[in-house]
Design a protein around this motif. Structure first.
Motif, short mmCIF file in Angstrom:
data_model
loop_
_atom_site.label_atom_id
_atom_site.label_comp_id
_atom_site.label_asym_id
_atom_site.label_seq_id
_atom_site.Cartn_x
_atom_site.Cartn_y
_atom_site.Cartn_z
N GLU A 65 0.91 -1.18 -0.17
CA GLU A 65 0.10 0.00 -0.17
C GLU A 65 0.76 1.31 0.11
O GLU A 65 0.32 2.34 -0.45
CB GLU A 65 -0.85 -0.03 1.35
N PRO A 119 -6.56 5.45 -0.96
CA PRO A 119 -5.66 5.98 -1.61
C PRO A 119 -4.72 7.30 -1.52
O PRO A 119 -3.69 7.32 -1.84
CB PRO A 119 -6.10 5.86 -2.94
N GLU A 120 -5.81 8.01 -0.98
CA GLU A 120 -4.95 9.46 -0.62
C GLU A 120 -3.82 9.52 0.12
O GLU A 120 -3.09 10.44 0.22
CB GLU A 120 -6.28 10.56 -0.46
N PRO A 156 -0.10 5.62 -1.13
CA PRO A 156 0.41 5.92 -2.32
C PRO A 156 0.41 4.73 -3.38
O PRO A 156 -0.19 4.62 -4.46
CB PRO A 156 1.74 6.62 -2.63
N GLN A 203 -1.81 2.34 -3.07
CA GLN A 203 -2.94 2.00 -3.89
C GLN A 203 -3.71 2.74 -4.94
O GLN A 203 -4.46 2.40 -5.54
CB GLN A 203 -4.08 2.29 -2.78
N ARG A 204 -2.59 3.50 -5.45
CA ARG A 204 -3.04 4.39 -6.80
C ARG A 204 -2.49 3.66 -8.17
O ARG A 204 -2.87 3.80 -8.99
CB ARG A 204 -2.30 5.88 -6.61
N SER A 205 -1.73 2.61 -7.70
CA SER A 205 -1.40 1.68 -8.93
C SER A 205 -1.93 0.62 -8.67
O SER A 205 -2.47 -0.02 -7.48
CB SER A 205 0.25 1.50 -8.97
N ARG A 206 -2.27 -0.23 -9.83
CA ARG A 206 -3.13 -1.51 -9.76
C ARG A 206 -2.37 -2.66 -9.70
O ARG A 206 -2.58 -3.70 -10.04
CB ARG A 206 -3.73 -1.40 -11.09
#
Lengths: 198, 297
Positions: free
Chosen positions: B61, B154-155, B158, B160-163
């Motif tokens: 994450e 995600p905010e 970081p 979690q902003r990628s898959r």
């Protein structure tokens, strides 16, 4: 681009060797400063492997760079390749001595059964004849066969990038970038349809 | 980070005092061999340092590098924190962390921790048995599994902003595994609040399974009748199973699980043989009697 070539003219090929030692020197400095984290073995092992791959990709880029921009770095290419081999040897030595710690049973099983180790060892094996013939005497002796032999570079770079891809979990970006770079640089040669480097 | 209750675990007993007391108890246990004490769930192996435990983490994450969680987990808000407990339970609801922390006595448990990447540590956790939590919320007879979820934010996370994985991270245990006294809801380590990079404020610790089963920063616990999905199995069914018990005979398809490197020796961290169930076989092996562990990996 002639200006670039002019500027490079006084710089001999051998300068790549001392420059090629800088990543190793940086690792030594980080080690001395205790900056390698709690698992320095993995850190060093990965850094050495990554440096090897960077030099391999760099060496592979020299010919397409010349095709596209006219910048001629051919006389540095031998040293770039030999530096890559130097880092492959160090990477392998760290794996054998500090990581797997000479557990020969596991080493043998790993080489046979673990694709990333099989492929990594294959890449190393491919580079041995390349390194051994990276000298003027070998070029004279082998003649036309030298160029054929040195196409192994393409396979060696490919094995290096695949080896990196196979060692990670999930699908992170970094190894994909290396694999993509090698793919593109090889594709250039295929599209060009000439398997000699001229 | 402000703590919900003002008391920190380390406020209760100074570290050197309980360390001495443990040595004393350990000595007594050896002397009189009281079963209750000898059953102590802690290993007597030397724990890794606080620095090692908190700077070498897999917590995707926050990024893929082992140092990323220590670098980026600071931005995760862990107060307020609540756990949504639901599914086949008698008393479902959103439980505030302070209430969850009171569901069982906090103990120190020094466990071996074996990562699927073939490295290991020894970690002095603080926490309470998951079984106490499950008893408090009332497990219904039809429940057979426990599913867990990590925070999805995600905010603040970081990675979690990628898959790279299908967020939020999910894990699961069979009910008997969840009820096992070794299975811990960990709320700290070395007597301090759980560091964020280690899964603050509360995480699972299942010492006989690969580390990825020990899900961090839990916000949801669901009792289910069917086997829940776990993220790594979902990501690659061939490589990661539901059980993921430490087992040197069942190799990861891409690397050997026969041995592991114990973090902490610097350049000379020693490689040692991996033990089935991470050395907890005496306590847990009977749960898997009759199962083919090469199939149920």
């Amino acid at each position: 681009m002639q200006r670039v070539n002019q500027a490079l003219r006084p710089i001999p090929g051998w300068v790549v060797y001392p420059l090629g030692l800088l990543p190793l020197a940086w690792l030594v400095v980080r080690g001395a400063l205790g900056d390698l984290g709690v698992d320095p073995v993995k850190e060093v092992e990965h850094a050495l492997g990554l440096t090897a791959l960077q030099f391999l990709v760099g060496g592979l880029a020299i010919t397409p760079l010349r095709w596209i921009t006219g910048v001629n770095l051919i006389r540095y290419r031998r040293a770039v390749g030999l530096v890559a081999f130097f880092y492959v040897v160090l990477h392998l030595a760290v794996w054998l001595l500090l990581d797997i710690q000479l557990r020969w049973g596991e080493i043998g099983a790993d080489i046979l059964r673990r694709p990333y180790i099989t492929i990594g060892m294959l890449g190393f094996a491919l580079m041995i004849p390349l390194a051994a013939t990276s000298n003027n005497a070998a070029i004279r002796r082998l003649g036309a066969k030298w160029r054929v032999l040195h196409r192994l570079t393409y396979l060696a770079a490919l094995t290096g990038a695949v080896h990196f891809m196979l060692v990670v979990k999930a699908w992170p970006t970094e190894p994909m970038l290396y694999l993509g770079s090698v793919g593109i640089l090889l594709a250039f040669r295929m599209v060009r349809g000439r398997w000699t480097t001229r | 980070m402000p703590s919900r209750n003002d008391l920190k675990w380390s406020d209760v007993t100074p570290e050197h005092v309980w360390l001495n007391r443990r040595a004393l108890l350990g000595g007594m246990a050896g002397l009189i061999a009281t079963p209750a004490l000898a059953q102590g769930y802690s290993t007597d192996e030397a724990p890794n340092s606080f620095e090692e435990i908190t700077t070498y983490n897999n917590f995707y994450e926050f990024g893929l590098d082992k140092g990323d969680p220590a670098r980026y987990a600071g931005q995760m808000t862990t107060d307020p924190w609540a756990i949504e407990i639901g599914g086949l339970v008698d008393r479902p609801g959103s439980y505030d962390l302070a209430d969850v922390m009171k569901m069982g006595p906090i103990e120190e448990r020094i466990y071996r921790f074996r990562c699927v990447e073939a490295w290991s540590m020894v970690i002095p956790w603080n926490g309470f048995q998951l079984s106490h939590l499950l008893d408090k919320v009332g497990v219904q007879p039809s429940a057979r599994y426990v599913a867990f979820e990590t925070l999805l934010r995600p905010e603040e996370m970081p990675g979690q902003r990628s898959r790279i994985l299908d967020w939020p991270y999910r894990e699961g245990l069979r009910l008997d595994e969840a009820m096992h006294p070794l299975t811990l809801m960990a709320t700290g380590l070395y007597g301090r609040d759980m560091p964020k990079q280690n899964g603050a404020p509360i995480r699972l610790v299942v010492p006989w399974k690969y580390g990825f089963k020990s899900i961090k920063s839990i916000v949801k616990i669901t009792l289910t009748a069917d086997q829940p999905l776990n993220t790594w199995k979902q990501s690659n069914t061939r490589e990661y199973g539901f059980y993921s018990n430490v087992n040197p005979q069942v190799n990861h398809p891409r690397w050997s699980q026969a041995s592991e490197r114990r973090i902490g020796g610097g350049f000379f961290s020693s490689r040692q043989d991996t033990v089935i169930f991470n050395g907890y076989g005496d306590q847990v092996a009977q749960m898997y009697a009759g199962q083919d562990l090469t199939k149920d990996f």
